[in-house]
Motif scaffolding. Structure first.
Motif, short mmCIF file in Angstrom:
data_model
loop_
_atom_site.label_atom_id
_atom_site.label_comp_id
_atom_site.label_asym_id
_atom_site.label_seq_id
_atom_site.Cartn_x
_atom_site.Cartn_y
_atom_site.Cartn_z
N SER A 345 0.82 -1.22 0.00
CA SER A 345 0.00 0.00 0.00
C SER A 345 0.85 1.26 0.00
N GLN A 346 2.14 1.15 0.32
CA GLN A 346 2.98 2.34 0.33
C GLN A 346 4.31 2.09 -0.36
N HIS A 347 4.32 1.09 -1.28
CA HIS A 347 5.55 0.77 -1.99
C HIS A 347 5.84 1.85 -3.03
N PRO A 353 -2.95 3.85 -8.51
CA PRO A 353 -4.13 2.97 -8.51
C PRO A 353 -3.89 1.61 -7.85
N GLU A 354 -2.70 1.06 -8.02
CA GLU A 354 -2.40 -0.23 -7.39
C GLU A 354 -2.33 -0.08 -5.88
N LYS A 355 -1.70 0.98 -5.40
CA LYS A 355 -1.62 1.17 -3.95
C LYS A 355 -3.01 1.43 -3.35
N VAL A 396 0.98 15.63 3.83
CA VAL A 396 0.51 16.65 2.89
C VAL A 396 1.14 16.48 1.51
N PHE A 397 2.16 15.60 1.41
CA PHE A 397 2.81 15.39 0.12
C PHE A 397 2.14 14.28 -0.68
N ASN A 398 1.18 13.55 -0.08
CA ASN A 398 0.45 12.53 -0.81
C ASN A 398 -0.46 13.17 -1.85
N THR A 402 -4.64 9.17 -2.52
CA THR A 402 -3.89 8.45 -1.50
C THR A 402 -4.11 9.06 -0.12
N LEU A 403 -4.10 10.37 -0.05
CA LEU A 403 -4.30 11.04 1.24
C LEU A 403 -5.65 10.68 1.84
N LEU A 404 -6.70 10.74 1.04
CA LEU A 404 -8.04 10.44 1.55
C LEU A 404 -8.18 8.98 1.93
N ALA A 405 -7.60 8.08 1.12
CA ALA A 405 -7.69 6.66 1.44
C ALA A 405 -6.96 6.34 2.74
N ARG A 406 -5.77 6.93 2.92
CA ARG A 406 -5.04 6.69 4.17
C ARG A 406 -5.76 7.29 5.37
#
Length: 943
Positions: A345-347, A353-355, A396-398, A402-406
């Motif tokens: 998830s963070q590779h 999209p894959e993450k 904040v750099f996502n 990604t930011l919302l999903a995390r």
């Protein structure tokens, strides 16, 4: 004749219904088949003739009778087709498959479908290569694909040939091995499913199928219907609850089936990841339907599957875990998969999209001992602790997704925690939302603004019960709004969504109270007219809440309507006056109207007597008459028709108390809403930009190198210099004609911006628009704050020929990025050499700056002629170098208010290099996207 057929087939495929209006499907089909049988027709023409049968078989063969006759004709053509016509033979097989499936011949097991099935099996077994170039493999591959399609659409069609298909797979050593492996897996799965649906089917039937003894396999099914009569459950067999999966009781002796499954699994690593995933999924269904085969048969494949980063293989592994749980996966496997998901998830080497997919898998993780059964809501696995999930803390750099999903994932993690210590996970999420708010406060872009409000909504959705964080967020949002009033639509939307989604609406009410208090306490000296329009929209939303006192709102309305030296003057602006009326209208139906009666009447009376717009005065006078004449019940019935007792009758009865005459005059005075677009703005053909070389040479002046750039910079010191973009449109009627609006008068166009990148546009008046006369021109003068594309919402108020006033929405105007391009605004008397000096000076400046300046390189393959055509078509008005030089083109583009994009286009040995320099780095993604568009093969084909 060939070109004629090409045109006819193209016309048919473009609009089949229109083409068949001049003829019939039977006639057209007969002509196609007659031409296909003609030996004089070339293979190219016959390929064209087959395309309607492949794309529209249901239209040309609407019944099984027509479909069977067509299939027989096509098989006859296939038999007469020469062996060297490989492409035609392949296309004939595809056309036959489409016709038999779409005409229901395959599902009814007609004679033609059986003959075609035998033909496909014969072709797939023919391993002889006549020409020695491997061309026969293409025909066999096509036959295998057709067999797969036939079996997929008609489950059980190839069950009696299961042993033959398995033998073909084992004999193949080329790339056809993968196709036959997928076909065998599908046929095996369908055969087991059909046997599980039969009464009395047992291991001997399955064994007979695997050994090719078809008579024994289906002896129990001679009196039943076709095995494909209920294919619907085949689409979702393994994802359904396991109790609903049909079962084939074979006992412990299933060595034949076990042998086939083991053989397929041992060779699965030879297939592509997507084919492996499809095979494993169907084999999972087979094992689920046959209790005699333990799930441990997949154990040997788990080591390879658990270590993969392929999305399709990891997905099928999770489906396997969902189906077999602890029968196949140990607790150590479960912990490993969970850690693997966290790592993927963070590779950094995986795409976004894959993450995001792997993060979604965490929210739907199939546990060995699930707490909820079949619940589709998001839930976290028990093994996912806050310590493990810490690797997915948002920053904040996502990117936005990604930011919302995390944030969503971590919110669920910390939601399970008890009251935490200072600096814990919940505190981090609160600080993260606050940091996003500070970025928005300091000028974050539109995308970041949307991301922040979505993040704030997610935080409230999970932690609305934690008062110390939500109250702080409410005050921070209010302060943000008071500094940036254009964010009002986001705040109103957040209030609406939280009120609908949260179980307790207390936060929404408190938030609206804080907004109301903040707006009412704004000093008059700080209140601007643009902000006032947004404040009125927010106050109108606050007035919808019956539990919020509205005295502060009325005090604010009284303050802005009372002239003073420090408060802004509304004058006669219709939009802001309408905003005040919108607040008053909601206050008229507020439950606490009795306590608001006197100050609300004062506001309405002031509008009716002193406001500078006649329409606002008329509406205010009507509201004043309603509030001073009707009771609260009748007032609610008038302003909210259908809610009072008697519905429309109450409305008519109450209006009769005010007007002695009928309701007819009110229709003339009101503005009616058109239910369909009446007018539209069509872009007019723009005039070519003036070229510097067109000036009179005797009047041109050449400027020295050191003076040229300085003189040019002095022009830009004036903020209004070259700050507007002029776009010309034609105001015409919409394509759908309404005779009532063939002649419209006194058209008033209003433009609403969708972002803050441009200054507000003034309304435009057009005297009249007649359908039978030339369309009037409308000129828009856009003044950008930032050189970005935008969308303009357009509405119009006009008078029709019957004297009624109408309001209608026009289609939105899309202002594209290339429309902002302007030639270099140098003095008109300068020579081209002087403009080139400015270009060189700007290029050196940009390449040496470190602030907003940026340089980039774009490469593509273009022939010399294509490059010249591209420059002529897209960049000729901006060309500052000598047009006769083909080794380098210098292009200067000015984008108001004060941005530059410089291009040096050079044809190199391997590609054409577009060297880009700009003093606004935020334009680089748009420039690259624009260059990619104009240099694409489709653009070249059009030009």
């Amino acid at each position: 004749m060939g070109s004629n057929w090409t045109e006819r087939v193209s016309a048919f495929c473009l609009r089949p219904s229109r083409f068949l209006s001049d003829t019939t499907a039977d006639t057209f089909l007969a002509e196609l088949l007659r031409e296909l049988r003609d030996d004089r027709a070339s293979c190219g023409v016959k390929l064209v003739l087959l395309s309607p049968l492949c794309e529209y078989p249901s239209l040309l063969c609407p019944s099984d009778v027509v479909g069977e006759e067509t299939a027989l004709e096509l098989m006859s053509v296939f038999a007469q087709c020469p062996p060297w016509s490989l492409q035609l033979r392949c296309q004939l097989l595809v056309a036959l498959t489409c016709v038999l499936q779409c005409s229901s011949c395959a599902s009814s097991r007609s004679a033609a479908s059986q003959d075609f099935l035998e033909l496909l099996l014969q072709v797939s077994q023919d391993s002889s290569d006549i020409h020695g170039d491997g061309s026969q493999r293409f025909l066999r591959a096509t036959a295998c694909e057709c067999l797969w399609e036939m079996e997929a659409c008609c489950p059980g069609l190839l069950s009696q040939h299961l042993e033959l298909v398995g033998g073909l797979r084992q004999r193949e050593t080329c790339r056809l091995h993968q196709a036959f492996a997928g076909l065998q897996t599908l046929v095996l799965r369908n055969a087991v499913y059909q046997l599980s649906r039969q009464t009395g089917a047992a291991a001997k039937n399955l064994k007979a199928l695997l050994e090719g003894n078809s008579s024994l396999a289906w002896e129990a099914d001679q009196d039943s219907g076709p095995p494909s009569e209920d294919p619907a459950p085949l689409a979702s067999l393994i994802t359904a609850p396991m109790g609903s999966v049909p079962t084939l009781h074979t006992g412990p002796d299933c060595k034949e089936l076990r042998s086939v499954l083991s053989s397929l699994l041992e060779e699965s690593y030879l297939l592509t990841p997507l084919c492996q995933a499809g095979m494993l999924f169907r084999l999972m269904e087979v094992v689920a339907m046959v209790p005699g085969i333990p799930p441990a048969i997949f154990r040997a494949q788990l080591l390879r599957l658990l270590g993969t980063s392929e999305v399709c293989l990891f997905h099928v592994t999770l489906l396997m875990k969902c189906a077999f749980t602890d029968s196949l996966f140990s607790s150590e496997d479960e912990a490993f998969i969970l850690k693997r998901l966290l790592m993927l998830s963070q590779h950094p080497l995986l795409a976004t999209p894959e993450k995001l997919f792997f993060m979604d898998c965490l929210l739907h993780f199939p546990e060995n001992c699930p707490i909820s059964c079949g619940d589709s809501d998001e839930a976290l696995p028990v093994l996912l602790t806050p310590r493990l999930a810490a690797v997915l803390l948002p920053t904040v750099f996502n990117d936005s997704a990604t930011l919302l999903a995390r944030l969503n994932l971590l919110s669920l993690v910390y939601l399970e925690e008890e009251e935490e210590e200072e600096g814990g996970g919940l505190a981090f999420l609160s600080e993260h939302v606050a940091s996003l708010l500070h970025i928005v406060d300091n000028g974050g872009g539109r995308e970041f603004v949307v991301t922040f409000f979505r993040a704030a909504f997610l935080f409230l959705l999970r932690f609305c019960h934690v008062e110390r964080y939500t109250t702080s967020l409410s005050h921070q949002l209010c302060q943000l709004y008071l500094r940036h009033a254009h964010l009002a639509p986001h705040l109103i939307n957040m209030a609406d969504q939280t009120q609908d989604r949260l179980a307790d609406p207390a936060w929404t009410l408190d938030f609206l109270k804080i907004l109301q208090k903040g707006i009412s306490e704004v000093p008059p000296a700080r209140l601007t007219l643009p902000d006032l329009g947004w404040h009125l929209k927010v106050l109108a939303r606050v007035a919808e809440e019956s539990q919020i006192s509205q005295h502060a709102t009325l005090s604010f309305l009284s303050a802005i309507l009372t002239p003073s030296s420090s408060s802004p003057r509304l004058g006669g602006d219709w939009h802001r006056g309408n905003g005040v009326l919108a607040v008053c209208r909601r206050l008229l139906v507020h439950p606490s109207l009795d306590s608001l009666l006197v100050p609300l009447a004062d506001v309405l009376l002031h509008l009716a007597c002193r406001y500078g717009d006649t329409d606002i005065q008329d509406h205010a006078r009507l509201y004043y008459a309603l509030i001073t004449t009707l009771s609260r019940e009748k007032l609610a019935a008038v302003l909210t028709p259908g809610k009072g007792e008697g519905g429309c009758q109450v409305k008519k009865r109450t209006l009769s108390c005010i007007m002695s005459e009928s309701e007819g005059p009110t229709g003339v005075l009101a503005v009616h809403q058109a239910d369909k677009p009446v007018l539209r703005l069509v872009a007019a053909s723009s005039e070519p930009a003036a070229d510097a070389g067109d000036q009179n040479p005797s009047e041109d002046e050449d400027v020295q190198d050191e003076v040229a750039l300085q003189t040019y910079r002095e022009q830009l010191a004036d903020p209004d210099f070259a700050s507007e973009i002029t776009l010309t449109y034609r105001l015409t009627h919409s394509e759908e004609r309404d005779p009532r609006f063939d002649h419209v008068f006194s058209v008033r166009l209003h433009f609403q911006l969708t972002d803050g990148s441009y200054d507000d546009l003034q309304d435009i008046s057009v005297p009249c628009v007649f359908r039978d006369r030339p369309s009037p021109a409308v000129t828009l003068r856009l003044k950008p704050r930032h050189p970005y594309p935008t969308t303009l919402h357009v509405t119009a108020i006009f008078t029709a020929a019957d004297g009624l006033c109408w309001h209608a929405a026009l289609p939105d105007i899309q202002v594209a990025f290339p429309q902002l391009f302007q030639p270099l605004p140098a003095p008109r008397t300068w020579t081209p050499a002087s403009r080139l000096k400015v270009f060189r000076g700007l290029w050196e400046e940009i390449c040496s700056e470190d602030s907003d300046a940026a340089v980039s390189l774009f490469c593509c393959r273009l022939q010399e002629s294509d490059l010249v055509a591209l420059v002529t078509k897209h960049f000729l008005p901006f060309l500052v170098s000598d047009a006769s030089r083909k080794d380098e083109f210098s292009i200067a583009v000015f984008l108001p208010p004060q941005s530059h994009v410089l291009l040096k286009i050079r044809p190199e040995d391997d590609a054409v290099h577009f060297h880009i320099a700009t003093d606004n780095w935020q334009l680089l993604p748009r420039i690259n996207s624009y260059l990619l568009t104009i240099t694409s093969p489709q653009e070249a084909a059009v030009s």
